[in-house]
Design an enzyme around this catalytic site. Structure first.
Site, short mmCIF file in Angstrom:
data_model
loop_
_atom_site.label_atom_id
_atom_site.label_comp_id
_atom_site.label_asym_id
_atom_site.label_seq_id
_atom_site.Cartn_x
_atom_site.Cartn_y
_atom_site.Cartn_z
CG HIS A 1 -1.92 -1.08 1.13
ND1 HIS A 1 -2.91 -1.10 0.54
CD2 HIS A 1 -1.95 -2.31 1.94
CE1 HIS A 1 -3.46 -2.43 0.67
NE2 HIS A 1 -2.92 -3.17 1.55
CG LEU A 2 3.47 1.95 -3.08
CD1 LEU A 2 3.80 2.28 -4.36
CD2 LEU A 2 4.48 2.20 -1.93
CG ASP B 1 -1.41 -6.13 3.82
OD1 ASP B 1 -1.46 -5.02 3.07
OD2 ASP B 1 -2.25 -6.85 4.61
CG ASN C 1 -8.34 -6.81 7.32
OD1 ASN C 1 -8.27 -8.15 7.26
ND2 ASN C 1 -9.58 -6.29 7.04
CG HIS D 1 -9.24 -8.36 1.90
ND1 HIS D 1 -8.12 -7.76 2.62
CD2 HIS D 1 -10.27 -8.67 2.92
CE1 HIS D 1 -8.47 -7.29 4.02
NE2 HIS D 1 -9.74 -8.11 4.11
CG HIS E 1 -3.85 -10.54 3.55
ND1 HIS E 1 -5.22 -11.11 3.52
CD2 HIS E 1 -3.81 -9.27 3.18
CE1 HIS E 1 -5.86 -10.16 3.19
NE2 HIS E 1 -5.07 -9.08 2.58
ZN LIG Z 1 -6.01 -7.20 2.26
#
Ligand SMILES: [Zn+2]
Length: 434
Positions: free
Chosen positions: A62-63, A307, A280, A181, A234
């Site tokens: 996540h940038l 993640d 999460n 997800h 994940h």
């Molecule tokens: Zn996720």
């Protein structure tokens, strides 16, 4: 530092004998003992005792840019990636605005090119604004300059089975992949921590394993039915591993990733209600951790993905129930995998190269990364010192955010250098430009 010729002297390519690696014009030109620096007109980087790995590839970063530049930017996030040994990252779509159009994915792709620390491959959203109802313009994103192949509503689950089916059908035409997800929204309403002894003791609403496993099972069946590629983000429970093992035994087009934190940490860390451990999917039990390690070792889980989820201080340093979900991970991933997988004898360094570079590049459809270190291959590589004495993790690095769950924890090893197309982004453990 400008492009130049390099001889990386005395490094051990994972699984091979120590030797020298010559790099010129972004490409590995020769590998062998005692390469001649004069002949190659090369600068020598003494790398005795270091492991050479193909540059690491993250499937799940996540940038935060555009929209949440207070947490991270493409520049700071990719600088963190380089320090962690990464040469390519997949940037998740839950930005503001969401990366659900050709315009936004191209913007992220261009920001990555401008930053220059690591290649940024944007992930496109599956649904418009992650709304879970209407398919985004997957084809337009695939055809864009960003050349998107991985699509995900990460942060949210594509819960509607018909929509998930349509997404899988759509991306099949261009060899795309849907990265899910897996979180049943109804089963996790209000959930705060893995449902079990700890959640009961702490009075935090439980997040049952079945909320993940139900979606994993459903989507494996859908992927088989459609004959299209599913990637499971994940994976966090032993039950999910069992389902993925079964799906793979059938030859179904399913791949999976695990995060460094799920390989090392358990829900017991929540005992002090420190939201740095709120993530999460949630941290699970030691039995889950053991099963995830085994699954990564035997290849049931294909890849380690960070993640990396940066958040500003005020979003994390608050009450558990109010705090944001997520942890940073790019700068520590390799050291955590060293601790969880190599020190335990579950993976050797060739295995690490496979799970952190080769397979993630294949899953992410990247052709210029994750290639074995051979003459003719792009010079994307990482030099790692496995013998560096264990050192406590510092929360301050290149990331704008400080929410690492490993702060203060002693981890072995050190990323010494990272080369992106023959140019060092990191030397002696530091960015080559400030
Ligand atoms: Zn996720």
């Amino acid at each position: 530092m400008s492009a130049t010729n390099w001889i990386i002297r005395g490094a051990t390519i994972a699984g091979e004998k120590p030797g020298d690696i010559a790099v010129s014009d972004g490409v590995i030109t020769e590998i062998g003992p005692n390469l001649d620096a004069d002949k190659h007109k090369a600068q020598v980087l003494d790398s005795d005792g270091l492991i050479a790995l193909p540059g690491l590839v993250d499937l799940h970063t996540h940038l935060r840019e555009p929209g949440r530049e207070d947490a991270e930017t493409v520049e700071t996030g990719t600088a963190a990636a380089a320090l962690g040994g990464y040469t390519a990252v997949h940037a998740m779509a839950n930005t503001e605005p969401v990366a659900d159009t050709a315009g936004v994915v191209e913007q992220v792709w261009r920001l990555g090119k401008a930053a220059g620390y690591a290649d940024v491959q944007p992930v496109g959203a599956v649904t418009v604004d992650l709304n879970g109802h209407q398919l985004a313009e997957l084809g337009a994103m695939a055809d864009s300059a960003a050349h998107v192949r991985v699509f995900s509503d990460d942060g949210k689950c594509v819960a509607d089975p018909l929509l998930m089916r349509r997404a899988l059908e759509y991306v099949k035409a261009f060899d795309g992949v849907i990265a899910q997800h897996a979180q049943d929204p109804r089963l996790t309403e209000g959930a705060q921590l893995n449902e079990g002894e700890m959640s009961g003791r702490l009075g935090l609403a439980g997040w049952p394993a079945v909320a993940e496993e139900g979606i994993v099972a459903r989507d494996c069946l859908l992927a088989a039915h459609v004959g299209s590629a599913l990637h499971i983000c994940h994976v966090s429970t032993a039950g999910s591993v069992e389902i993925i093992r079964w799906a793979k035994s059938k030859g179904w087009p399913v791949t999976a990733e695990v995060t460094p934190h799920h390989l090392l940490l358990t829900d017991e860390l929540a005992v002090g209600y420190d939201p740095v451990f709120k993530v999460n999917p949630p941290l699970r039990t030691s039995a889950d951790v053991n099963e995830l390690r085994q699954a990564l070792a035997d290849g049931t889980i294909d890849a380690v993905a960070t993640d990396h989820a940066p958040h500003p201080v005020e979003a994390k340093e608050t009450e558990w129930a109010e705090a944001a979900w997520g942890m940073t991970g790019l700068e520590t991933a390799l050291r955590v995998v060293h601790q969880a997988m190599v020190s335990t004898g579950l993976l050797d360094w060739a295995g690490v190269a496979d799970r952190m570079s080769v397979r993630p590049a294949r899953i992410g459809r990247l052709t210029q990364h994750g290639t074995p270190l051979r003459p003719g291959a792009p010079a994307n590589l990482t030099l790692y010192d496995p013998a560096a004495p264990a050192e406590a993790v510092s929360p301050s690095g290149a990331s704008k955010s400080r929410n690492t769950p490993f702060a203060g924890m002693e981890l072995p090893g050190r990323v010494v250098a990272t080369f992106l197309r023959g140019t060092p982004t990191v030397l002696d453990g530091k960015l080559t430009r400030a």
